[in-house]
Scaffold this motif. Structure first.
Motif, PDB file in Angstrom:
ATOM      1  N   MET A 195      19.603  -9.393 -26.291  1.00 21.95           N
ATOM      2  CA  MET A 195      19.631  -8.316 -27.252  1.00 21.95           C
ATOM      3  C   MET A 195      19.559  -6.983 -26.519  1.00 21.95           C
ATOM      4  SD  MET A 195      17.319  -7.644 -30.649  1.00 21.95           S
ATOM      5  CE  MET A 195      18.170  -8.900 -31.575  1.00 21.95           C
ATOM      6  N   LYS A 196      20.279  -5.993 -27.042  1.00 24.63           N
ATOM      7  CA  LYS A 196      20.257  -4.651 -26.464  1.00 24.63           C
ATOM      8  C   LYS A 196      19.399  -3.735 -27.338  1.00 24.63           C
ATOM      9  CE  LYS A 196      24.746  -4.939 -24.259  1.00 24.63           C
ATOM     10  NZ  LYS A 196      26.062  -4.332 -24.118  1.00 24.63           N
ATOM     11  N   TYR A 197      18.886  -2.673 -26.686  1.00 18.24           N
ATOM     12  CA  TYR A 197      18.043  -1.703 -27.377  1.00 18.24           C
ATOM     13  C   TYR A 197      18.525  -0.298 -27.071  1.00 18.24           C
ATOM     14  CZ  TYR A 197      15.101  -5.680 -28.253  1.00 18.24           C
ATOM     15  OH  TYR A 197      14.648  -6.894 -28.672  1.00 18.24           O
ATOM     16  N   TYR A 198      18.265   0.610 -28.016  1.00 16.93           N
ATOM     17  CA  TYR A 198      18.761   1.975 -27.928  1.00 16.93           C
ATOM     18  C   TYR A 198      17.681   2.963 -28.341  1.00 16.93           C
ATOM     19  CZ  TYR A 198      23.058  -0.680 -28.044  1.00 16.93           C
ATOM     20  OH  TYR A 198      24.033  -1.603 -27.778  1.00 16.93           O
ATOM     21  N   TYR A 199      17.714   4.108 -27.697  1.00 15.79           N
ATOM     22  CA  TYR A 199      16.902   5.261 -28.073  1.00 15.79           C
ATOM     23  C   TYR A 199      17.764   6.056 -29.044  1.00 15.79           C
ATOM     24  CZ  TYR A 199      15.163  10.038 -27.383  1.00 15.79           C
ATOM     25  OH  TYR A 199      14.706  11.305 -27.557  1.00 15.79           O
ATOM     26  N   ILE A 200      17.203   6.517 -30.164  1.00 19.56           N
ATOM     27  CA  ILE A 200      18.017   7.252 -31.128  1.00 19.56           C
ATOM     28  C   ILE A 200      17.645   8.732 -31.182  1.00 19.56           C
ATOM     29  CG2 ILE A 200      18.547   5.249 -32.576  1.00 19.56           C
ATOM     30  CD1 ILE A 200      16.431   6.344 -34.593  1.00 19.56           C
ATOM     31  N   THR A 201      18.670   9.553 -31.375  1.00 24.20           N
ATOM     32  CA  THR A 201      18.506  10.982 -31.624  1.00 24.20           C
ATOM     33  C   THR A 201      19.542  11.392 -32.657  1.00 24.20           C
ATOM     34  OG1 THR A 201      20.016  11.577 -29.832  1.00 24.20           O
ATOM     35  CG2 THR A 201      17.669  11.540 -29.304  1.00 24.20           C
ATOM     36  N   VAL A 230      15.772   1.252 -31.371  1.00 20.67           N
ATOM     37  CA  VAL A 230      16.354   0.302 -32.326  1.00 20.67           C
ATOM     38  C   VAL A 230      17.097  -0.777 -31.554  1.00 20.67           C
ATOM     39  CG1 VAL A 230      16.573   2.047 -34.152  1.00 20.67           C
ATOM     40  CG2 VAL A 230      18.512   1.607 -32.628  1.00 20.67           C
ATOM     41  N   SER A 231      17.276  -1.901 -32.217  1.00 19.62           N
ATOM     42  CA  SER A 231      17.998  -3.017 -31.605  1.00 19.62           C
ATOM     43  C   SER A 231      19.493  -2.911 -31.890  1.00 19.62           C
ATOM     44  CB  SER A 231      17.475  -4.335 -32.187  1.00 19.62           C
ATOM     45  OG  SER A 231      17.847  -4.429 -33.555  1.00 19.62           O
ATOM     46  N   ASP A 232      20.268  -3.755 -31.207  1.00 20.07           N
ATOM     47  CA  ASP A 232      21.698  -3.796 -31.487  1.00 20.07           C
ATOM     48  C   ASP A 232      21.967  -4.285 -32.906  1.00 20.07           C
ATOM     49  OD1 ASP A 232      20.945  -6.407 -30.860  1.00 20.07           O
ATOM     50  OD2 ASP A 232      22.523  -6.714 -29.383  1.00 20.07           O
ATOM     51  N   GLY A 268      25.326  10.614 -38.207  1.00 18.41           N
ATOM     52  CA  GLY A 268      24.355  11.535 -37.651  1.00 18.41           C
ATOM     53  C   GLY A 268      23.447  11.009 -36.567  1.00 18.41           C
ATOM     54  N   LEU A 269      23.643   9.784 -36.123  1.00 22.21           N
ATOM     55  CA  LEU A 269      22.794   9.240 -35.060  1.00 22.21           C
ATOM     56  C   LEU A 269      23.561   9.048 -33.775  1.00 22.21           C
ATOM     57  CD1 LEU A 269      20.526   6.402 -36.528  1.00 22.21           C
ATOM     58  CD2 LEU A 269      19.827   8.584 -35.575  1.00 22.21           C
TER      59      LEU A 269
END
Length: 180
Positions: A1-7, A156-158, A171-172
């Motif tokens: 699983m991949k993970y991301y930082y959101i802005t 957040v996850s993929d 917007g993300l």
């Protein structure tokens, strides 16, 4: 699983406290660092669009300026409820768009920062993280969360990313974070 930082994407208007008030920003910081957990729930926070953003588009579904408090459209909140219903708590906001709702990302994971592979400086009041590497075992099974060592950032996850794309969430920006 991949993970991301959101802005929030730079192409959209941002929300700020009405009249340059930093109350929600300050309350979110107090909450994030464990100094006052009730601060974000103590009142209604009045918001407005940043006056510097006149040339930007309106229409973001997610606003991250007050992180770990997010301001969401009902479309974004429905997605959050369907993916990670136990990860957030409602916050009372009054926005120029009546469809905006406030939430604080409450899911905070201890031991999620892989200290051996991350780059950071440690100070008496906490860490300044330059490059975050997640401990995959600690975050496995979480789709929306924060980490104790970097409590203002939301990850957040993929699974979340794919659902956001599927419903056309606007917007993300997603920045991939290594997880080992």
């Amino acid at each position: 699983m991949k993970y991301y930082y959101i802005t929030q994407s730079d192409e959209f208007k941002t929300l700020v406290g009405k009249g340059d008030e930093l109350a929600l920003y300050d309350a979110a910081q107090q909450y994030a660092f464990g100094k006052d957990f009730s601060a974000v729930f103590s009142r209604q926070y009045e918001l407005e669009f940043n006056s510097d953003d006149k040339r930007k588009k309106d229409g973001s579904d997610v606003f991250t300026f007050f992180s770990p408090v997010l301001v969401l459209t009902s479309k974004a909140k429905s997605l959050l409820q369907s993916i990670a219903s136990d990860s957030f708590v409602d916050v009372d906001v009054l926005s120029p768009n009546p469809d905006h709702l406030g939430v604080v990302v409450d899911a905070k994971i201890d031991g999620a920062l892989n200290k051996e592979l991350s780059e950071f400086d440690e100070y008496p009041n906490g860490l300044v993280v330059y490059k975050l590497v997640l401990n995959h075992q600690a975050v496995q099974g979480f789709d929306v969360f924060r980490v104790t060592e970097n409590p203002l950032s939301i990850y957040v996850s993929d699974r979340f990313l794919e659902a956001a794309k599927r419903i056309g969430l606007k917007g993300l920006d997603f920045k991939e974070v290594e997880a080992v």
